[in-house]
Design a protein around this motif. Structure first.
Motif, PDB file in Angstrom:
ATOM      1  N   TYR A  65       0.845  -1.186   0.000  1.00  0.00           N
ATOM      2  CA  TYR A  65       0.000   0.000   0.000  1.00  0.00           C
ATOM      3  C   TYR A  65       0.884   1.240   0.000  1.00  0.00           C
ATOM      4  O   TYR A  65       1.909   1.285   0.687  1.00  0.00           O
ATOM      5  CB  TYR A  65      -0.903   0.012   1.235  1.00  0.00           C
ATOM      6  N   ILE A  66       0.486   2.252  -0.766  1.00  0.00           N
ATOM      7  CA  ILE A  66       1.185   3.538  -0.820  1.00  0.00           C
ATOM      8  C   ILE A  66       0.160   4.621  -0.545  1.00  0.00           C
ATOM      9  O   ILE A  66      -0.951   4.592  -1.084  1.00  0.00           O
ATOM     10  CB  ILE A  66       1.846   3.754  -2.191  1.00  0.00           C
ATOM     11  N   GLY A  67       0.518   5.573   0.317  1.00  0.00           N
ATOM     12  CA  GLY A  67      -0.392   6.667   0.628  1.00  0.00           C
ATOM     13  C   GLY A  67       0.363   7.916   1.039  1.00  0.00           C
ATOM     14  O   GLY A  67       1.590   7.940   1.084  1.00  0.00           O
ATOM     15  N   GLN A  68      -0.406   8.939   1.351  1.00  0.00           N
ATOM     16  CA  GLN A  68       0.183  10.187   1.842  1.00  0.00           C
ATOM     17  C   GLN A  68      -0.675  10.724   2.955  1.00  0.00           C
ATOM     18  O   GLN A  68      -1.866  10.409   3.063  1.00  0.00           O
ATOM     19  CB  GLN A  68       0.332  11.198   0.722  1.00  0.00           C
ATOM     20  N   THR A  69      -0.069  11.531   3.801  1.00  0.00           N
ATOM     21  CA  THR A  69      -0.776  12.081   4.948  1.00  0.00           C
ATOM     22  C   THR A  69      -0.084  13.345   5.422  1.00  0.00           C
ATOM     23  O   THR A  69       1.065  13.608   5.056  1.00  0.00           O
ATOM     24  CB  THR A  69      -0.824  11.045   6.101  1.00  0.00           C
ATOM     25  N   SER A  70      -0.769  14.114   6.233  1.00  0.00           N
ATOM     26  CA  SER A  70      -0.131  15.240   6.912  1.00  0.00           C
ATOM     27  C   SER A  70       0.074  14.897   8.390  1.00  0.00           C
ATOM     28  O   SER A  70       0.658  15.671   9.125  1.00  0.00           O
ATOM     29  CB  SER A  70      -0.970  16.514   6.767  1.00  0.00           C
ATOM     30  N   SER A  71      -0.391  13.732   8.810  1.00  0.00           N
ATOM     31  CA  SER A  71      -0.206  13.283  10.192  1.00  0.00           C
ATOM     32  C   SER A  71       0.229  11.816  10.180  1.00  0.00           C
ATOM     33  O   SER A  71      -0.600  10.910  10.250  1.00  0.00           O
ATOM     34  CB  SER A  71      -1.503  13.443  10.982  1.00  0.00           C
ATOM     35  N   LEU A  72       1.516  11.598  10.105  1.00  0.00           N
ATOM     36  CA  LEU A  72       2.039  10.243   9.995  1.00  0.00           C
ATOM     37  C   LEU A  72       1.654   9.349  11.179  1.00  0.00           C
ATOM     38  O   LEU A  72       1.178   8.234  10.958  1.00  0.00           O
ATOM     39  CB  LEU A  72       3.554  10.272   9.797  1.00  0.00           C
ATOM     40  N   PRO A  73       1.792   9.793  12.423  1.00  0.00           N
ATOM     41  CA  PRO A  73       1.432   8.896  13.540  1.00  0.00           C
ATOM     42  C   PRO A  73      -0.031   8.463  13.487  1.00  0.00           C
ATOM     43  O   PRO A  73      -0.347   7.281  13.663  1.00  0.00           O
ATOM     44  CB  PRO A  73       1.702   9.725  14.791  1.00  0.00           C
ATOM     45  N   GLY A  74      -0.924   9.403  13.220  1.00  0.00           N
ATOM     46  CA  GLY A  74      -2.351   9.087  13.162  1.00  0.00           C
ATOM     47  C   GLY A  74      -2.691   8.140  12.022  1.00  0.00           C
ATOM     48  O   GLY A  74      -3.480   7.207  12.185  1.00  0.00           O
ATOM     49  N   ARG A  75      -2.083   8.372  10.868  1.00  0.00           N
ATOM     50  CA  ARG A  75      -2.391   7.533   9.712  1.00  0.00           C
ATOM     51  C   ARG A  75      -1.851   6.118   9.900  1.00  0.00           C
ATOM     52  O   ARG A  75      -2.513   5.140   9.558  1.00  0.00           O
ATOM     53  CB  ARG A  75      -1.800   8.164   8.448  1.00  0.00           C
ATOM     54  N   LEU A  76      -0.657   5.981  10.470  1.00  0.00           N
ATOM     55  CA  LEU A  76      -0.108   4.649  10.722  1.00  0.00           C
ATOM     56  C   LEU A  76      -0.983   3.888  11.709  1.00  0.00           C
ATOM     57  O   LEU A  76      -1.244   2.697  11.535  1.00  0.00           O
ATOM     58  CB  LEU A  76       1.327   4.740  11.238  1.00  0.00           C
ATOM     59  N   ASP A  77      -1.454   4.580  12.743  1.00  0.00           N
ATOM     60  CA  ASP A  77      -2.347   3.927  13.710  1.00  0.00           C
ATOM     61  C   ASP A  77      -3.665   3.529  13.067  1.00  0.00           C
ATOM     62  O   ASP A  77      -4.206   2.464  13.350  1.00  0.00           O
ATOM     63  CB  ASP A  77      -2.615   4.835  14.914  1.00  0.00           C
ATOM     64  N   GLU A  78      -4.187   4.386  12.199  1.00  0.00           N
ATOM     65  CA  GLU A  78      -5.432   4.052  11.503  1.00  0.00           C
ATOM     66  C   GLU A  78      -5.264   2.782  10.663  1.00  0.00           C
ATOM     67  O   GLU A  78      -6.107   1.894  10.705  1.00  0.00           O
ATOM     68  CB  GLU A  78      -5.858   5.222  10.615  1.00  0.00           C
TER      69      GLU A  78
END
Length: 180
Positions: A65-78
């Motif tokens: 999976y490849i994605g982008q975020t502005s909040s890495l900790p939150g997105r990894l936890d999600e």
């Protein structure tokens, strides 16, 4: 250890770091994904304001999976809590960009190039692309490489090695001394 090399080998103020910063693939602790990462010190606490491109891989180093975020900790936890593919994750590669928007094209290009198993968007390149035919050829080539399917780009490059093949149906010049 890879984490020590990444965090200690890169030292600059968060606002002065040249972007993008690419952190090579590293193993990820699936229970504590963010805190287990070796990140450059200047990005460790500056992740909220930046666009972050992340790429997950399985044990065979195949893209999941490849994605982008502005909040890495939150997105990894999600992902850890909800993604069906999370148990397969072994590695993650991360790239920091100046803003969320500036990570969009690299995300699309990475998805098209790597074809991760669980991405649904952007797996196919654009069907139509406006190209400036009077600009710099390298700019047009860069746009094609970034936005088109890799196989199409290879086939196009090969076809353009023999441009005369495409002139067969073009009428001859009306006067013999005039070239097309």
């Amino acid at each position: 250890m890879i984490n020590e090399k990444i965090t200690s080998g890169h030292s600059c103020a968060p606002d002065a770091c040249p972007l993008p910063i690419h952190v090579p693939a590293q193993t990820v602790d699936r229970e504590r994904p963010f805190s287990s990462l070796g990140l450059p010190e200047c990005r460790r606490f500056g992740w909220v304001a930046n666009g972050v491109l992340y790429r997950f891989y399985d044990a065979a180093r195949q893209p999941l999976y490849i994605g982008q975020t502005s909040s890495l900790p939150g997105r990894l936890d999600e992902h850890r809590l909800t993604a069906e593919w999370w148990p397969l994750v072994e590695y993650v590669a991360i790239s920091f960009y100046g803003s969320y928007g500036s990570a969009r094209q690299p995300e699309k290009a990475a998805i098209r190039r790597e074809q991760p198993r669980f991405n649904r968007q952007y797996r196919n390149g654009q069907k139509l692309l406006e190209l400036n035919l009077h600009g710099a050829a390298r700019d047009a080539a860069a746009l094609l490489v970034q936005r088109a399917e890799p196989q199409f780009v290879r086939e196009l490059a090969e076809a353009l090695q023999s441009p005369e093949d495409f002139l067969k149906d073009v009428p001859a010049a009306p006067w013999p001394d005039e070239a097309l």
